[in-house]
Design a protein around this motif. Sequence first.
Motif, PDB file in Angstrom:
ATOM      1  N   MET A   9       0.840  -1.183   0.000  1.00 53.22           N
ATOM      2  CA  MET A   9       0.000   0.000   0.000  1.00 53.22           C
ATOM      3  C   MET A   9       0.881   1.241   0.000  1.00 53.22           C
ATOM      4  O   MET A   9       1.908   1.287   0.656  1.00 53.22           O
ATOM      5  CB  MET A   9      -0.923  -0.016   1.211  1.00 53.22           C
ATOM      6  CG  MET A   9      -1.726   1.253   1.349  1.00 53.22           C
ATOM      7  SD  MET A   9      -3.023   1.061   2.555  1.00 53.22           S
ATOM      8  CE  MET A   9      -4.374   1.657   1.603  1.00 53.22           C
ATOM      9  N   ALA A  10       0.461   2.239  -0.748  1.00 51.55           N
ATOM     10  CA  ALA A  10       1.198   3.495  -0.845  1.00 51.55           C
ATOM     11  C   ALA A  10       1.099   4.274   0.462  1.00 51.55           C
ATOM     12  O   ALA A  10       0.086   4.228   1.145  1.00 51.55           O
ATOM     13  CB  ALA A  10       0.642   4.332  -1.989  1.00 51.55           C
ATOM     14  N   SER A  11       2.181   4.964   0.791  1.00 49.99           N
ATOM     15  CA  SER A  11       2.145   5.829   1.969  1.00 49.99           C
ATOM     16  C   SER A  11       2.079   7.275   1.497  1.00 49.99           C
ATOM     17  O   SER A  11       2.456   7.589   0.358  1.00 49.99           O
ATOM     18  CB  SER A  11       3.390   5.612   2.829  1.00 49.99           C
ATOM     19  OG  SER A  11       4.541   6.108   2.165  1.00 49.99           O
ATOM     20  N   LEU A  12       1.605   8.130   2.354  1.00 53.78           N
ATOM     21  CA  LEU A  12       1.493   9.546   2.012  1.00 53.78           C
ATOM     22  C   LEU A  12       2.852  10.146   1.644  1.00 53.78           C
ATOM     23  O   LEU A  12       2.956  10.828   0.611  1.00 53.78           O
ATOM     24  CB  LEU A  12       0.832  10.304   3.169  1.00 53.78           C
ATOM     25  CG  LEU A  12       0.309  11.690   2.861  1.00 53.78           C
ATOM     26  CD1 LEU A  12      -0.650  11.684   1.694  1.00 53.78           C
ATOM     27  CD2 LEU A  12      -0.364  12.269   4.087  1.00 53.78           C
ATOM     28  N   VAL A  63      -7.859  10.337  -2.120  1.00 48.82           N
ATOM     29  CA  VAL A  63      -9.225  10.632  -1.689  1.00 48.82           C
ATOM     30  C   VAL A  63      -9.313  10.709  -0.172  1.00 48.82           C
ATOM     31  O   VAL A  63      -9.948  11.609   0.390  1.00 48.82           O
ATOM     32  CB  VAL A  63     -10.211   9.589  -2.253  1.00 48.82           C
ATOM     33  CG1 VAL A  63     -11.596   9.758  -1.641  1.00 48.82           C
ATOM     34  CG2 VAL A  63     -10.290   9.693  -3.776  1.00 48.82           C
ATOM     35  N   SER A  64      -8.641   9.792   0.530  1.00 52.95           N
ATOM     36  CA  SER A  64      -8.752   9.754   1.985  1.00 52.95           C
ATOM     37  C   SER A  64      -8.138  10.979   2.668  1.00 52.95           C
ATOM     38  O   SER A  64      -8.534  11.317   3.779  1.00 52.95           O
ATOM     39  CB  SER A  64      -8.108   8.477   2.538  1.00 52.95           C
ATOM     40  OG  SER A  64      -6.704   8.522   2.379  1.00 52.95           O
ATOM     41  N   ALA A 105      -4.604   2.059  -7.778  1.00 56.63           N
ATOM     42  CA  ALA A 105      -5.838   2.147  -6.989  1.00 56.63           C
ATOM     43  C   ALA A 105      -5.521   2.570  -5.556  1.00 56.63           C
ATOM     44  O   ALA A 105      -6.251   3.374  -4.958  1.00 56.63           O
ATOM     45  CB  ALA A 105      -6.567   0.813  -6.998  1.00 56.63           C
ATOM     46  N   ASP A 106      -4.410   2.064  -4.991  1.00 58.98           N
ATOM     47  CA  ASP A 106      -3.997   2.463  -3.642  1.00 58.98           C
ATOM     48  C   ASP A 106      -3.656   3.958  -3.593  1.00 58.98           C
ATOM     49  O   ASP A 106      -3.983   4.639  -2.620  1.00 58.98           O
ATOM     50  CB  ASP A 106      -2.786   1.655  -3.175  1.00 58.98           C
ATOM     51  CG  ASP A 106      -3.138   0.227  -2.793  1.00 58.98           C
ATOM     52  OD1 ASP A 106      -4.343  -0.054  -2.596  1.00 58.98           O
ATOM     53  OD2 ASP A 106      -2.207  -0.594  -2.696  1.00 58.98           O
ATOM     54  N   ASP A 107      -2.972   4.442  -4.637  1.00 58.73           N
ATOM     55  CA  ASP A 107      -2.635   5.867  -4.705  1.00 58.73           C
ATOM     56  C   ASP A 107      -3.909   6.714  -4.699  1.00 58.73           C
ATOM     57  O   ASP A 107      -4.002   7.715  -3.989  1.00 58.73           O
ATOM     58  CB  ASP A 107      -1.831   6.190  -5.966  1.00 58.73           C
ATOM     59  CG  ASP A 107      -0.461   5.554  -5.999  1.00 58.73           C
ATOM     60  OD1 ASP A 107       0.094   5.234  -4.927  1.00 58.73           O
ATOM     61  OD2 ASP A 107       0.073   5.387  -7.120  1.00 58.73           O
TER      62      ASP A 107
END
Length: 103
Positions: free
Chosen positions: A1-4, A32-33, A25-27
């Motif tokens: 999963m991508a991190s900020l 969005v989050s 999709a993870d990006d």
Amino acid sequence: MASLPDLDRRFSRKIEAGKGIQLSADDLDLFVSTGAYDVFRQAVAEYQRTQCQQRNARSRSTSAANSLSTNGQGATSRSSGMTTSDSVSEAQARLRVILKPGG
């Protein structure tokens, strides 16, 4: 999963290099989050609103090229046109602050 921080580094490098970026999709989920997508959509809505207002104002007024009027002394002057709204620039500035590294 991508991190900020990872997504931020990728965005920053691509922006500096003037290159495109492919988002997974993870990006997108991360984008969005964080609320960045909401800010982006707000900027789009403000831009579209401004475009409609300007188009409406242009359709109600005459263009500078076709609008010659006298000033009462026989001289003619051209219409000055219209000014643009700063709302889109303000929304873009807010988006830059949100997406700023370390922000």
